[in-house]
Design a protein around this motif. Structure first.
Motif, PDB file in Angstrom:
ATOM      1  N   TRP A 126     -10.142  19.384  27.795  1.00  0.00           N
ATOM      2  CA  TRP A 126     -10.372  18.690  26.531  1.00  0.00           C
ATOM      3  C   TRP A 126     -11.816  18.767  26.061  1.00  0.00           C
ATOM      4  O   TRP A 126     -12.108  18.489  24.906  1.00  0.00           O
ATOM      5  CB  TRP A 126      -9.998  17.210  26.673  1.00  0.00           C
ATOM      6  N   ASP A 127     -12.720  19.128  26.944  1.00  0.00           N
ATOM      7  CA  ASP A 127     -14.142  19.009  26.620  1.00  0.00           C
ATOM      8  C   ASP A 127     -14.896  20.177  27.226  1.00  0.00           C
ATOM      9  O   ASP A 127     -14.693  20.519  28.404  1.00  0.00           O
ATOM     10  CB  ASP A 127     -14.673  17.680  27.174  1.00  0.00           C
ATOM     11  N   GLY A 128     -15.785  20.787  26.440  1.00  0.00           N
ATOM     12  CA  GLY A 128     -16.598  21.876  26.959  1.00  0.00           C
ATOM     13  C   GLY A 128     -17.514  21.459  28.081  1.00  0.00           C
ATOM     14  O   GLY A 128     -17.960  22.299  28.874  1.00  0.00           O
ATOM     15  N   MET A 129     -17.809  20.167  28.192  1.00  0.00           N
ATOM     16  CA  MET A 129     -18.654  19.695  29.285  1.00  0.00           C
ATOM     17  C   MET A 129     -18.002  19.941  30.641  1.00  0.00           C
ATOM     18  O   MET A 129     -18.697  20.185  31.634  1.00  0.00           O
ATOM     19  CB  MET A 129     -18.946  18.196  29.112  1.00  0.00           C
ATOM     20  N   ALA A 130     -16.678  19.872  30.691  1.00  0.00           N
ATOM     21  CA  ALA A 130     -15.977  20.140  31.951  1.00  0.00           C
ATOM     22  C   ALA A 130     -16.240  21.578  32.399  1.00  0.00           C
ATOM     23  O   ALA A 130     -16.436  21.845  33.591  1.00  0.00           O
ATOM     24  CB  ALA A 130     -14.485  19.887  31.783  1.00  0.00           C
ATOM     25  N   TRP A 131     -16.253  22.502  31.437  1.00  0.00           N
ATOM     26  CA  TRP A 131     -16.540  23.893  31.765  1.00  0.00           C
ATOM     27  C   TRP A 131     -17.980  24.045  32.252  1.00  0.00           C
ATOM     28  O   TRP A 131     -18.240  24.757  33.230  1.00  0.00           O
ATOM     29  CB  TRP A 131     -16.285  24.777  30.555  1.00  0.00           C
ATOM     30  N   ASP A 132     -18.912  23.377  31.600  1.00  0.00           N
ATOM     31  CA  ASP A 132     -20.306  23.432  32.035  1.00  0.00           C
ATOM     32  C   ASP A 132     -20.479  22.870  33.446  1.00  0.00           C
ATOM     33  O   ASP A 132     -21.328  23.338  34.206  1.00  0.00           O
ATOM     34  CB  ASP A 132     -21.189  22.656  31.062  1.00  0.00           C
ATOM     35  N   ASP A 133     -19.668  21.874  33.799  1.00  0.00           N
ATOM     36  CA  ASP A 133     -19.759  21.274  35.126  1.00  0.00           C
ATOM     37  C   ASP A 133     -19.197  22.168  36.223  1.00  0.00           C
ATOM     38  O   ASP A 133     -19.526  21.992  37.402  1.00  0.00           O
ATOM     39  CB  ASP A 133     -19.001  19.937  35.159  1.00  0.00           C
TER      40      ASP A 133
END
Length: 472
Positions: A126-133
């Motif tokens: 749901w969030d690009g932050m998950a990919w960055d993490d």
């Protein structure tokens, strides 16, 4: 975060899409690549990813595979631990400090993947932050490793893209929609000739959305041989769906309206669990009994099978004897349960801070994805208690159920002191908490308590009574 063993019956449709995505995985650049799959809720993103993940050519092509559901409220260390466990076959290490875990797990995962051709599925991002993490844990050593990301959001798909453009999943064509509907209703029996026309008409109303088709099939198969029932459902679909874009949720309303009254609270109770949760059936049935939705385990098992037959609850994993061990619900179904529970004042799911003045439900579920779980839960319960002192009506006098999910640290005695004020509490599930020690005196004031679970040091403590008050 559910591993890839849901929906244990045959999947229908998406054959062409499956082959296209398989080609993205086994051909193309030698560099690490991401295959983003985009589609609306209920369109079949997880289904197509599962078909590809389980394909024999894919299994043969990659050294290791891992499946992980992200969800809207994710915990970075839990995601890393989940993927690492799938890749290495090791067990989860359980309750640890996130500060220590994240960097160490990211490094361990990267090293474990370094010499392997891997396939990772990150479902429902749901969030690009998950990919960055997560992305720095996936090494690129030029061996054609691949990552599949499924998402509803085009901007997320564009953010995770490497070489392959986002793949927009098409809707099921009418012939495949009808085939899926007939299969879900009749399984291997085949659709009788006299029902084929009406089944085609109903399939057309489902707009190519697999989840809508499956939910409608769950309604139809209660009286599957009666043509009048099929026509009644077709008419209902016209009144429920109309021209709205929210087909999945409105079909879920139709499914809910057609459930027997005794099953409705059991379904709504699924909202007490977090998104993508694999729910242990033994725990779920115990909670239903404690809530007095059902009287005994045999009847509870029948209720669960009725919900599974209605296609509103999915089998996540079975025992060797075929019994359901874990179950879960689609996030569309979960969203419906949360909305309906709020509407009917049945249950409140807390995922962050909120104003307790809005709280009117007598069942509460706390679900947090960060390391401050215990602090946030205690803080919110303190808000409840302070609200009660101002109104001279303690919040706890009407609280029936209190459940927390996700892993947390040690709970303090102040937390339990406040919980002990909930005089008519019947269900207390703090199994995401660890406490130094407890005595039977902790529960002395909770005279209606039917079941409680929490972590005491390294073991799970379970406190059970019979259901004392059938009216609560």
């Amino acid at each position: 975060m559910a591993q890839n063993d849901i929906n244990d019956d045959e999947t229908v449709g998406f054959e062409n899409e499956e082959e296209k995505i398989i080609q993205y995985l086994i051909r193309g650049t030698n560099e690490l690549d991401v295959v983003p799959i985009v589609g609306m809720g209920g369109q079949g993103k997880t289904t197509i990813a599962k078909k590809v993940y389980d394909n024999k050519r894919v299994l043969y092509h990659f050294d290791v595979q891992a499946w992980c559901s992200i969800s809207q409220t994710y915990n970075q260390s839990e995601l890393l631990q989940e993927i690492f466990s799938r890749v290495t076959g090791s067990k989860n290490k359980g309750y640890q400090d996130d500060d220590v875990l994240v960097d160490a797990l990211a490094d361990k995962l990267r090293k474990s993947l370094m010499r392997k051709r891997y396939l990772i599925v990150l479902d429902d991002m749901w969030d690009g932050m998950a990919w960055d993490d997560l992305r720095f844990s996936f090494p690129d050593v030029g061996n054609r490793s691949r990552i599949i990301v499924t998402t509803r959001l085009e901007e997320v798909a564009k953010q995770v893209k490497y070489h392959t453009d986002p793949y927009s999943l098409p809707f099921l064509p009418l012939d495949e929609s009808c085939k899926l509907l007939q299969y879900k209703v009749f399984q291997q029996e085949g659709c009788p000739p006299e029902l084929r026309d009406v089944s085609l008409e109903i399939a057309e109303k489902c707009k190519g959305l697999p989840l809508v088709i499956i939910l409608v099939a769950g309604i139809i198969k209660r009286n599957k041989m009666e043509a009048s029932w099929w026509h009644k459902i077709k008419k209902s679909l016209l009144s429920y769906l109309g021209e709205s874009d929210g087909y999945s949720l409105t079909t879920m309303q139709l499914s809910y309206d057609n459930l027997p009254d005794y099953l409705k609270p059991c379904l709504l109770y699924m909202g007490m669990f977090s998104e993508d949760a694999r729910i242990p059936v033994s725990k779920l049935l115990s909670l239903w009994i404690a809530e007095c939705f059902v009287q005994n385990i045999e009847c509870a098992e029948d209720y669960l099978m009725d919900l599974i037959s209605s296609n509103v609850v999915m089998v996540s994993k079975r025992e060797y004897d075929g019994k359901v061990k874990y179950c879960q619900v689609h996030d569309v179904v979960l969203h419906f349960c949360l909305e309906k529970s709020r509407e009917e004042k049945f249950m409140l799911a807390v995922k962050g801070d909120f104003q307790p003045s809005d709280w009117k439900e007598n069942r509460v579920s706390f679900s947090f994805s960060n390391r401050n779980l215990i602090h946030q839960c205690s803080k919110l319960i303190s808000k409840f208690a302070s609200l009660g002192s101002k109104t001279r009506t303690p919040f706890c006098q009407d609280l029936i159920s209190l459940i927390t999910t996700n892993q947390g640290g040690f709970s303090d005695w102040n937390f339990f002191r406040k919980v002990s004020e909930t005089r008519i509490l019947k269900v207390l599930d703090l199994s995401s908490h660890r406490v130094p020690s407890l005595s039977s005196g902790t529960f002395q004031r909770l005279i209606h308590l039917s079941t409680s679970q929490f972590i005491q040091k390294s073991s799970i403590f379970i406190h059970d009574h019979i259901c004392l008050n059938q009216k609560l």
